[in-house]
Design a protein around this motif. Structure first.
Motif, PDB file in Angstrom:
ATOM      1  N   LEU A  96      13.185  47.771  39.114  1.00 31.27           N
ATOM      2  CA  LEU A  96      13.646  46.401  39.366  1.00 31.27           C
ATOM      3  C   LEU A  96      12.528  45.389  39.126  1.00 31.27           C
ATOM      4  O   LEU A  96      12.762  44.318  38.559  1.00 31.27           O
ATOM      5  N   ALA A  97      11.318  45.721  39.558  1.00 32.33           N
ATOM      6  CA  ALA A  97      10.184  44.815  39.336  1.00 32.33           C
ATOM      7  C   ALA A  97       9.904  44.670  37.848  1.00 32.33           C
ATOM      8  O   ALA A  97       9.648  43.553  37.361  1.00 32.33           O
ATOM      9  N   LEU A  98       9.970  45.757  37.105  1.00 38.07           N
ATOM     10  CA  LEU A  98       9.765  45.697  35.658  1.00 38.07           C
ATOM     11  C   LEU A  98      10.878  44.874  35.006  1.00 38.07           C
ATOM     12  O   LEU A  98      10.630  44.062  34.107  1.00 38.07           O
ATOM     13  N   MET A  99      12.096  45.048  35.487  1.00 36.49           N
ATOM     14  CA  MET A  99      13.220  44.280  34.975  1.00 36.49           C
ATOM     15  C   MET A  99      13.013  42.784  35.229  1.00 36.49           C
ATOM     16  O   MET A  99      13.244  41.954  34.346  1.00 36.49           O
ATOM     17  N   ALA A 100      12.589  42.424  36.433  1.00 36.18           N
ATOM     18  CA  ALA A 100      12.372  41.012  36.770  1.00 36.18           C
ATOM     19  C   ALA A 100      11.303  40.407  35.867  1.00 36.18           C
ATOM     20  O   ALA A 100      11.450  39.270  35.386  1.00 36.18           O
ATOM     21  N   TRP A 101      10.236  41.151  35.627  1.00 37.74           N
ATOM     22  CA  TRP A 101       9.184  40.659  34.735  1.00 37.74           C
ATOM     23  C   TRP A 101       9.744  40.483  33.324  1.00 37.74           C
ATOM     24  O   TRP A 101       9.507  39.466  32.662  1.00 37.74           O
ATOM     25  N   GLY A 102      10.510  41.464  32.853  1.00 44.16           N
ATOM     26  CA  GLY A 102      11.120  41.373  31.533  1.00 44.16           C
ATOM     27  C   GLY A 102      12.103  40.217  31.436  1.00 44.16           C
ATOM     28  O   GLY A 102      12.176  39.527  30.411  1.00 44.16           O
ATOM     29  N   VAL A 143      11.599  41.115  45.127  1.00 41.93           N
ATOM     30  CA  VAL A 143      10.434  40.388  45.602  1.00 41.93           C
ATOM     31  C   VAL A 143       9.489  41.404  46.223  1.00 41.93           C
ATOM     32  O   VAL A 143       9.899  42.221  47.041  1.00 41.93           O
ATOM     33  N   THR A 144       8.223  41.345  45.854  1.00 38.04           N
ATOM     34  CA  THR A 144       7.219  42.207  46.462  1.00 38.04           C
ATOM     35  C   THR A 144       6.589  41.435  47.613  1.00 38.04           C
ATOM     36  O   THR A 144       6.035  40.361  47.413  1.00 38.04           O
ATOM     37  N   CYS A 145       6.733  41.986  48.808  1.00 39.12           N
ATOM     38  CA  CYS A 145       6.236  41.267  49.971  1.00 39.12           C
ATOM     39  C   CYS A 145       5.433  42.184  50.884  1.00 39.12           C
ATOM     40  O   CYS A 145       5.521  43.404  50.805  1.00 39.12           O
ATOM     41  N   GLY A 165       5.829  39.897  55.785  1.00 37.81           N
ATOM     42  CA  GLY A 165       6.948  39.495  54.932  1.00 37.81           C
ATOM     43  C   GLY A 165       6.593  38.479  53.868  1.00 37.81           C
ATOM     44  O   GLY A 165       7.446  38.099  53.074  1.00 37.81           O
ATOM     45  N   GLY A 166       5.344  38.013  53.845  1.00 41.66           N
ATOM     46  CA  GLY A 166       4.926  37.034  52.841  1.00 41.66           C
ATOM     47  C   GLY A 166       4.824  37.654  51.457  1.00 41.66           C
ATOM     48  O   GLY A 166       4.637  38.866  51.321  1.00 41.66           O
ATOM     49  N   PRO A 167       4.967  36.836  50.415  1.00 39.98           N
ATOM     50  CA  PRO A 167       4.879  37.369  49.050  1.00 39.98           C
ATOM     51  C   PRO A 167       3.478  37.883  48.739  1.00 39.98           C
ATOM     52  O   PRO A 167       2.490  37.353  49.246  1.00 39.98           O
ATOM     53  N   LEU A 168       3.414  38.938  47.927  1.00 39.51           N
ATOM     54  CA  LEU A 168       2.130  39.480  47.485  1.00 39.51           C
ATOM     55  C   LEU A 168       1.877  38.985  46.067  1.00 39.51           C
ATOM     56  O   LEU A 168       2.696  39.180  45.170  1.00 39.51           O
ATOM     57  N   THR A 169       0.732  38.325  45.884  1.00 36.86           N
ATOM     58  CA  THR A 169       0.353  37.814  44.569  1.00 36.86           C
ATOM     59  C   THR A 169      -1.081  38.223  44.269  1.00 36.86           C
ATOM     60  O   THR A 169      -1.810  38.683  45.162  1.00 36.86           O
ATOM     61  N   LEU A 170      -1.480  38.031  43.047  1.00 35.59           N
ATOM     62  CA  LEU A 170      -2.861  38.307  42.665  1.00 35.59           C
ATOM     63  C   LEU A 170      -3.824  37.426  43.457  1.00 35.59           C
ATOM     64  O   LEU A 170      -4.884  37.869  43.876  1.00 35.59           O
ATOM     65  N   ALA A 171      -3.419  36.186  43.700  1.00 35.39           N
ATOM     66  CA  ALA A 171      -4.298  35.240  44.389  1.00 35.39           C
ATOM     67  C   ALA A 171      -4.463  35.534  45.877  1.00 35.39           C
ATOM     68  O   ALA A 171      -5.483  35.170  46.462  1.00 35.39           O
ATOM     69  N   ASN A 172      -3.472  36.190  46.506  1.00 35.16           N
ATOM     70  CA  ASN A 172      -3.591  36.365  47.957  1.00 35.16           C
ATOM     71  C   ASN A 172      -3.773  37.817  48.395  1.00 35.16           C
ATOM     72  O   ASN A 172      -3.540  38.155  49.550  1.00 35.16           O
ATOM     73  N   THR A 173      -4.190  38.677  47.469  1.00 33.01           N
ATOM     74  CA  THR A 173      -4.465  40.075  47.814  1.00 33.01           C
ATOM     75  C   THR A 173      -5.793  40.522  47.217  1.00 33.01           C
ATOM     76  O   THR A 173      -6.308  39.909  46.290  1.00 33.01           O
ATOM     77  N   THR A 174      -6.323  41.591  47.756  1.00 30.01           N
ATOM     78  CA  THR A 174      -7.484  42.257  47.188  1.00 30.01           C
ATOM     79  C   THR A 174      -7.294  43.747  47.424  1.00 30.01           C
ATOM     80  O   THR A 174      -6.525  44.152  48.293  1.00 30.01           O
TER      81      THR A 174
END
Length: 166
Positions: A94-100, A126-128, A133-142
């Protein structure tokens, strides 16, 4: 061309993509998870050679992602079902589909929609965070070293510390 196996790399992404080394494997899993489970039906739907399909299915069974089940005795016929391990690939697809859908869909828009049966609405994955429950992004994770981490090729680990994004 011979591929270099990545099962020795201390990276879960490398190990998972080692299994999904080509698009056929992901498309086979998509079809099986959506109910196309018989060899001939898979070959027809995907337009894939029987040799390639047989090899990919054998690997998925060997890895415990699919299981082969007999559905007819005379003549003997089998189909493929996702194991629990295989079903857990659905969110990945599903995540790959959303990106596509966002970056590769044509001007007509996405070729498929996802309906959440519990609420009846069309949705998008949504990846959270499992904690807040917050969204996971490149900017807010390590990424931090895990118990299976080690220094080696294909890893971002330098000693006990990860390279920081700059």
């Amino acid at each position: 061309m011979t591929r270099t196996p990545l099962d020795h790399v201390a990276c879960s992404i490398a190990r998972a993509t080692d299994l999904f080394a080509d698009a056929w494997t992901a498309l086979i899993m998509r079809d099986v998870l959506l109910g196309i489970t018989r060899f001939d039906d898979l070959a027809h739907d995907l337009g894939i050679s029987r040799k390639v399909l047989a090899a990919r299915l054998a690997r998925l069974v060997e890895e415990g992602i699919l299981t082969r089940e007999r559905y007819q005795d005379r003549p003997p016929r089998e189909h493929y079902r996702a194991t629990a391990k295989g079903e857990e690939l659905y969110p990945v697809l599903l995540a790959l589909m959303a990106w596509g859908d966002r970056w590769c869909a044509g001007p007509e828009g996405p070729p498929a929609r996802i309906r959440h049966l519990d609420c009846g609405h069309d949705t998008a994955p949504v990846t959270c965070c499992a904690q807040c429950g917050g969204p996971l992004t490149l900017a807010n994770t390590t990424q931090l070293p895990g118990p299976g981490g080690r220094v080696g090729p294909g890893t971002r680990v330098l000693g006990p510390f990860l390279l920081e994004r700059g």
